[in-house]
Design an enzyme around this catalytic site. Structure first.
Site, PDB file in Angstrom:
ATOM      1  CG  ASP A 103      57.582  55.434 101.657  1.00 15.85           C
ATOM      2  OD1 ASP A 103      56.295  55.438 101.291  1.00 15.85           O
ATOM      3  OD2 ASP A 103      57.835  55.384 102.846  1.00 15.85           O
ATOM      4  CE1 TYR A 233      54.600  59.589 106.296  1.00 14.48           C
ATOM      5  CE2 TYR A 233      56.000  58.236 107.975  1.00 14.48           C
ATOM      6  CZ  TYR A 233      55.424  58.496 106.648  1.00 14.48           C
ATOM      7  OH  TYR A 233      55.076  57.292 105.991  1.00 14.48           O
ATOM      8  CG  HIS A 298      53.457  52.400  98.371  1.00 19.83           C
ATOM      9  ND1 HIS A 298      53.882  53.789  98.019  1.00 19.83           N
ATOM     10  CD2 HIS A 298      54.294  52.690  99.678  1.00 19.83           C
ATOM     11  CE1 HIS A 298      54.766  54.375  98.787  1.00 19.83           C
ATOM     12  NE2 HIS A 298      54.828  53.574  99.845  1.00 19.83           N
TER      13      HIS A 298
END
Length: 319
Positions: A103, A233, A298
Site C-alpha cells: 500500500d 493522501y 487488498h
C-alpha cells in the site's frame, strides 16, 4: 509475537518506533493505511526464523512514531528521509538491505529504490505498482472526475473533515470497515453517511483478523488519530510535482511484485494493462516476477501471510 523487540530510534528529526526480530541480513517492512508495523507480525516471525533480521517501523504519523503537525511534513522526501535514517541505524557501513512494502509502504519503497538504490539489495512490493510521474497533472482532480467527490482519496483531502466523521463513527468501526471492505470494490464515503451501514451494524471479521488484532490497531489509532495517515493522501499532488525531475526514470532494483486479483488497486484504471502489456517491465527493468494471487483482496500480507512470507524468502534467498 514472542521475541519481537521494540525501540525508539531518532531519524530525520523525529522519533520512530520500530519492531524487530532475528539476526542476519536486514529486511525492512513498510506498512500502508490504516496499518502499523503490526501488519507484518506474521512475516517478522517467519523471516526471523529463516535467518533474517526483520525490521518494521511505524511510518511517520502512525502508531508510536512522531506525527509532525504540518500537512506538508508528509511528502515522499520526508518519509524517505526517515527511512534512509533508519537504514543508517540498523544497517551501518553502507550495508544494503532488502525491502518489502504494501500500500503506501509499497509506494514509499518505490521511491526509496529510486532515490537510494545504493542502499537496497532487492525489493518485494505488494498491491501498488510503480506509478510513472513527472507531469503537473492534478491527480486528485483526475480521481474526482473518474470516481466522483465521495471517492475515499477525494474525501481525505480537506484537513479535519474526515477525521471528525471517523471520530463519530468510532475508531474500532473504522478499522473493521477498512479491513473488511477492500476487495475489488471501490470505497466511497458520502458525507455524514460513513461507510454506508447503519450505526452499530455488526461487522464480520475475515478469518485472518481477530478481535485482538482489531484492538491493537484501534488502541494505536485512538492514541494517534488519523491525521498523520491522512496527510499522505493530502500530499499526492505535491509529491507528483516534486518528482518532476525524475520523469522517465526507472527502478533499477531486482523486484518481485504480488497483488490479489480482488484488490481494489488491481482494478484501478489502466493498472492491469500496465502490468500485463509491458509498461511495468519497461519502468522496472529488473522486475523478475509478477504474482497475481486468486481470490485475494487488498490486505494480502495479513490475509495470505504464510504464502507472502514464502514469496519473500524464495526471492531474497537468491541474493
Amino acid at each position: 509475537m514472542d521475541g519481537i523487540q521494540h525501540r525508539i530510534v531518532k531519524v530525520n528529526g523525529i522519533n520512530m518506533h520500530i519492531a524487530e526480530k532475528g539476526q542476519g541480513p536486514v529486511i525492512l517492512f513498510l506498512h500502508g493505511f490504516p496499518e502499523l508495523w503490526y501488519s507484518w507480525r506474521h512475516q517478522i516471525t517467519a523471516l526471523a526464523s529463516l535467518g533474517y533480521r526483520a525490521v518494521a517501523p511505524d511510518l511517520r504519523g502512525f502508531g508510536d512514531t512522531d506525527a509532525p503537525p504540518e500537512v506538508t511534513s508528509y511528502t515522499c522526501f520526508h518519509v524517505i528521509g526517515d527511512l534512509v535514517g533508519l537504514i543508517d541505524t540498523v544497517a551501518p557501513s553502507d550495508e544494503k538491505v532488502f525491502v518489502v512494502g504494501h500500500d503506501w509502504g509499497a509506494l514509499m519503497a518505490w521511491f526509496l529504490c529510486l532515490f537510494r538504490p545504493d542502499r537496497i539489495k532487492a525489493l518485494v512490493n505488494l498491491s501498488v505498482v510503480f506509478n510513472p510521474f513527472g507531469s503537473n497533472d492534478n491527480l486528485i482532480e483526475a480521481l474526482r472526475a473518474y470516481y466522483g467527490d465521495n471517492y475515499y482519496m477525494c474525501r481525505f483531502q480537506k484537513p479535519g473533515e474526515i477525521e471528525a466523521e471517523f471520530a463519530q463513527i468510532g475508531t474500532e468501526t473504522v478499522i473493521k470497515e477498512f479491513f473488511t471492505f477492500w476487495t475489488g470494490d471501490r470505497i466511497f464515503l458520502p458525507k455524514g453517511k460513513g461507510f454506508g451501514r447503519p450505526p452499530n451494524t455488526p461487522i464480520a471479521l475475515p478469518s485472518w483478523l481477530s478481535e485482538e488484532d482489531v484492538k491493537y490497531f484501534t488502541t494505536k489509532f485512538d492514541k494517534k488519530g488519523f491525521t498523520g495517515a491522512m496527510n499522505y493522501y493530502r500530499n499526492i499532488n505535491l509529491n507528483h510535482e516534486l518528482l518532476a525531475p525524475w520523469a522517465g526514470s526507472q527502478i533499477q532494483i531486482p523486484t518481485k511484485f504480488i497483488i490479489g486479483d480482488l484488490d481494489m488497486t488491481y482494478h484501478m484504471p489502466g493498472v492491469q494493462e500496465y502490468i500485463h502489456k509491458g509498461g511495468f517491465k519497461r519502468d522496472v527493468p529488473l522486475l523478475e516476477k509478477v504474482v497475481i494471487m486468486e481470490g485475494v483482496g487488498h490486505f494480502i500480507n495479513q490475509g495470505k501471510s504464510n504464502e507472502i512470507s514464502k514469496h519473500i524468502y524464495d526471492f531474497f534467498n537468491k541474493f
